[in-house]
Write a protein that holds these residues in place. Structure first.
Motif, mmCIF file in Angstrom:
data_model
loop_
_atom_site.group_PDB
_atom_site.id
_atom_site.type_symbol
_atom_site.label_atom_id
_atom_site.label_comp_id
_atom_site.label_asym_id
_atom_site.label_seq_id
_atom_site.Cartn_x
_atom_site.Cartn_y
_atom_site.Cartn_z
ATOM 1 N N ALA A 68 76.861 26.935 14.013
ATOM 2 C CA ALA A 68 78.296 27.231 14.071
ATOM 3 C C ALA A 68 79.115 25.982 13.751
ATOM 4 C CB ALA A 68 78.660 27.770 15.449
ATOM 5 N N TYR A 69 78.654 24.834 14.270
ATOM 6 C CA TYR A 69 79.346 23.566 13.967
ATOM 7 C C TYR A 69 79.283 23.273 12.476
ATOM 8 C CZ TYR A 69 79.972 18.505 13.625
ATOM 9 O OH TYR A 69 80.383 17.246 13.257
ATOM 10 N N GLU A 70 78.101 23.470 11.877
ATOM 11 C CA GLU A 70 77.970 23.202 10.449
ATOM 12 C C GLU A 70 78.833 24.162 9.631
ATOM 13 O OE1 GLU A 70 73.800 23.542 9.915
ATOM 14 O OE2 GLU A 70 73.366 21.485 10.549
ATOM 15 N N ARG A 71 78.887 25.428 10.070
ATOM 16 C CA ARG A 71 79.777 26.368 9.361
ATOM 17 C C ARG A 71 81.234 25.935 9.502
ATOM 18 N NH1 ARG A 71 76.212 30.225 11.677
ATOM 19 N NH2 ARG A 71 77.690 30.595 13.370
ATOM 20 N N GLY A 72 81.610 25.460 10.683
ATOM 21 C CA GLY A 72 82.976 24.992 10.882
ATOM 22 C C GLY A 72 83.297 23.795 10.012
ATOM 23 N N VAL A 73 82.338 22.858 9.913
ATOM 24 C CA VAL A 73 82.550 21.678 9.063
ATOM 25 C C VAL A 73 82.710 22.100 7.601
ATOM 26 C CG1 VAL A 73 81.431 19.592 8.175
ATOM 27 C CG2 VAL A 73 81.377 20.088 10.623
ATOM 28 N N GLU A 127 83.659 25.019 6.462
ATOM 29 C CA GLU A 127 84.927 25.726 6.300
ATOM 30 C C GLU A 127 86.098 24.746 6.263
ATOM 31 O OE1 GLU A 127 87.708 28.523 5.700
ATOM 32 O OE2 GLU A 127 85.529 28.761 5.572
ATOM 33 N N GLU A 128 86.028 23.717 7.118
ATOM 34 C CA GLU A 128 87.108 22.718 7.122
ATOM 35 C C GLU A 128 87.147 21.947 5.804
ATOM 36 O OE1 GLU A 128 90.337 20.609 8.885
ATOM 37 O OE2 GLU A 128 89.390 22.569 9.148
ATOM 38 N N ARG A 161 88.760 24.154 3.311
ATOM 39 C CA ARG A 161 90.208 24.227 3.536
ATOM 40 C C ARG A 161 90.909 23.000 2.960
ATOM 41 N NH1 ARG A 161 93.943 22.028 6.403
ATOM 42 N NH2 ARG A 161 92.460 20.637 7.430
#
Length: 679
Positions: free
Chosen positions: A488-493, A495-496, A499
């Motif tokens: 989830a952290y890697e997906r968040g990174v 995605e960021e 962005r």
């Protein structure tokens, strides 16, 4: 009728609702039995003995069987008179007639208990033999089951008789009982000579069967010095032989945890079962006293022994036996302490029974039961598990840099927790959990590491049990959650990063291009500063709301300068109320959509005119950018970032993006709500 012996006297009481219920309602002393020929036979307490083997000599046994013949014959021939009354007093006579068959409802509970013990033991033996029909140990165990059947059924027949049983039948049943008892003990000795390790070569395991079989023949022929030598001594020798063989087996087991587990379970079953028969039944008879419980109920202890040994021979849930043995022994010791403390308070402190028992129970609950966890750690080698530390270790493993480091760290944690002799990869189809009778524990594949099989925990000193299986499941769940968190952290990174790239593509590029084509230095400086401010907002993921008229005025000026420098005519038309305040996501989206659409128009379409129209409606804000350029087909630009970014922004706000290309020009429409992003 129910007959009982109390010291030197014999009492009788009629069965409720029986033929003589009114004549003998309460227990009444019985002086004698007057036979049909007028002979008076005085009854003795020995006539009611449960087991003839407890008599002092074979002569006493012959006299006992002779009296049984007389009594049984008299009862069959016709009515007899019971002479009731205390010894020395004038008695009253009650005539009774023996029924040809005893009603089932009149049979005492001890009769059914003995039949149940024999039948259940026989079924247990059949179950073990069916589970492992080719092994010697189950065959011997099944033979021991037959031995229990052989001594419980005859004992049920004669030990629950009303008054007398035909002498020859009684003698045959007693001999069968003795045969079954010796067969059980001899077979159990033979079993421990070959299981779990073979102690003797060849067929020497059958020696106990031969020896005690000959002993039974000698006792049946009345060759030893008496019942104590013919019946009781061989039983004692068998018990000693069983204990000695179990001790030798335990010594020979060495470091084999499975064999030691089986033998500890055997020892507990034998100790509990033998103690349950010897102390309440045999020991009082050796002191010349009545047993605490009837022999029929005492046979329940053999069922305990048999069931315990059956579990060991069948190797049923072998990995749980140590835990079961500890719990049984712990609570048995607790029960013994409770009774001893209760007796001490009654005798030494002179407390009444109820307060003494209540105080004893409270002391055991407060002082003894809390020792369970400490005793378990000492006896079972159970260690205290720090769950918080395990969670931290799971997180550290999940964050390992690469699959090799992940698997190495995962193996290290399993080795630290369970201390197996070996950790090897397991086949993907191998079921997880405790396996191979507790010798192995299989954990599933996780995070790219293969399924693993842990063999022989605590460096081979014990077996895996269900508690280890639950702990492994808990650790695997911790690691799986940590892996999910890392992903989830890697997906968040990711995605960021997308962005930031999207915002820089849609905003910063256009702003810098406007600054590049602006001739006024002050204007150029302001555009660069705005680009830097927007860059900081993009990196920090922050933004501010803005009044829609002010925002549109800045964008109109920006586009006018940019397009004028390229010689492109610019039409700007806005129909919106003056009081609209746009939230930060809407501000970023409006800027990005307009900048990307205008930039695409003059970079790809070669237009002579670009028109922007902004209208507020019931659905929110409608933005339209059109040009008179050469147009394009969607497939020509499907792989670019601009259109993809615009669609993602619209989806995030709950809006829609429509692109209408043609041979002459393109029209881009974006409709999104003014309320902000959808939940």
């Amino acid at each position: 009728m129910r007959f009982s012996a109390d010291g030197a006297a014999v009492s009788v009481q009629a069965v409720p609702n029986g033929p003589a219920a009114r004549a003998v309602e309460a227990p009444t002393p019985l002086q004698a039995v007057r036979l049909a020929n007028g002979e008076v036979l005085k009854l003795e307490p020995g006539d009611l003995v449960e087991e003839p083997d407890t008599l002092a000599s074979y002569a006493d046994m012959r006299r006992f069987f002779a009296r049984q013949i007389v009594l049984a014959s008299a009862l069959r021939k016709g009515p007899v008179e019971l002479v009731l009354g205390a010894p020395g007093a004038e008695g009253r006579n009650v005539q009774v007639t023996a029924q040809p068959r005893r009603p089932l409802g009149d049979l005492p509970a001890a009769f059914w208990v003995q039949l149940a013990v024999g039948a259940v033991s026989f079924l247990i033996g059949a179950w073990v033999l069916r589970a492992r029909p080719d092994a010697l140990a189950p065959r011997l165990f099944a033979l021991a089951s037959f031995g229990i059947l052989g001594f419980t059924f005859p004992a049920a027949l004669y030990s629950t008789r009303e008054l007398a049983l035909d002498g020859p039948l009684f003698a045959a049943a007693s001999a069968a009982n003795h045969f079954g008892a010796l067969l059980f003990g001899a077979t159990m000795t033979a079993l421990l000579l070959v299981y779990p390790r073979r102690l003797v070569p060849g067929r020497w395991f059958a020696a106990p069967l031969v020896i005690f079989g000959l002993w039974w023949v000698a006792d049946t022929l009345r060759l030893p010095g008496g019942p104590a030598w013919g019946a009781n001594l061989p039983t004692l020798i068998e018990m000693i032989a069983i204990l000695v063989c179990a001790g030798v087996q335990y010594w020979r087991a060495g470091e084999d945890p499975a064999a030691r587990t089986i033998l500890r379970w055997f020892g507990l079953a034998i100790a509990v079962g033998a103690g349950g028969f010897v102390f309440p039944v045999v020991t009082p008879h050796m002191r010349g006293e009545r047993g605490v419980v009837s022999q029929g109920y005492g046979f329940l202890s053999f069922l305990i022994i048999h069931l315990g040994i059956a579990i060991g021979v069948a190797r049923y849930r072998l990995f749980e036996l140590d835990r079961w043995a500890f719990r049984i022994l712990f609570y048995m010791i607790g029960a013994g302490l409770l009774l001893a403390l209760d007796a001490l308070l009654i005798s030494a402190v002179s407390l009444a029974r109820v307060p003494a028992f209540g105080l004893s129970l409270a002391l055991i609950a407060v002082l003894y039961l809390p020792l369970r966890d400490h005793a378990a750690r000492w006896v079972l080698g159970r260690r205290e598990i720090d769950r918080a530390r395990l969670a931290k270790d799971a997180i550290a493993i999940a964050l390992s840099p690469g699959p090799e480091a992940f698997e190495a760290n995962w193996r290290n944690l399993l080795d630290e927790v369970f201390e197996p002799l070996e950790i090897v990869p397991a086949a993907p189809s191998t079921p997880t959990g405790v396996a191979h009778e507790g010798r192995a524990l299989v954990v599933p594949a996780l995070g790219g590491a293969p399924a693993l099989r842990l063999e022989h925990p605590r460096r081979g000193r014990r077996l895996f049990n269900s508690g280890d299986g639950r702990l492994a499941d808990e650790i695997c769940a911790m690691l799986a959650n940590a892996i999910d968190g890392r992903r989830a952290y890697e997906r968040g990174v990711a995605e960021e990063r997308r962005r930031i790239a999207r915002d820089m593509h849609d905003n910063i590029g256009v702003q810098l291009m406007s600054a590049l084509h602006t001739e006024e230095l002050l204007r150029k400086d302001r555009l660069v500063r705005d680009a830097l401010a927007d860059l900081r907002d993009i990196i920090n993921a922050v933004g501010a709301e803005a009044a829609l008229p002010d925002l549109l005025a800045d964008l109109r000026l920006e586009f006018a300068e940019l397009l004028a420098a390229r010689g492109i005519a610019f039409d700007w038309r806005v129909l919106e109320p003056d009081h609209i305040q746009l939230a930060a996501p809407g501000v970023q989206t409006l800027r990005a959509i307009l900048r990307e659409a205008v930039s695409n128009a003059f970079r790809h379409g070669e237009p002579s005119r670009i028109a922007v129209q902004i209208v507020t409606n019931a659905a929110g804000l409608l933005v339209e950018v059109s040009d008179d350029g050469r147009g394009f087909e969607l497939v020509e630009v499907a792989g670019g970032n601009g259109l993809s970014n615009m669609r993602q922004r619209m989806a995030a706000l709950g809006g829609r993006l429509t692109i209408l290309p043609s041979e002459r020009g393109v029209r881009v429409q974006a409709q999104f709500p003014l309320a902000g992003p959808r939940p």
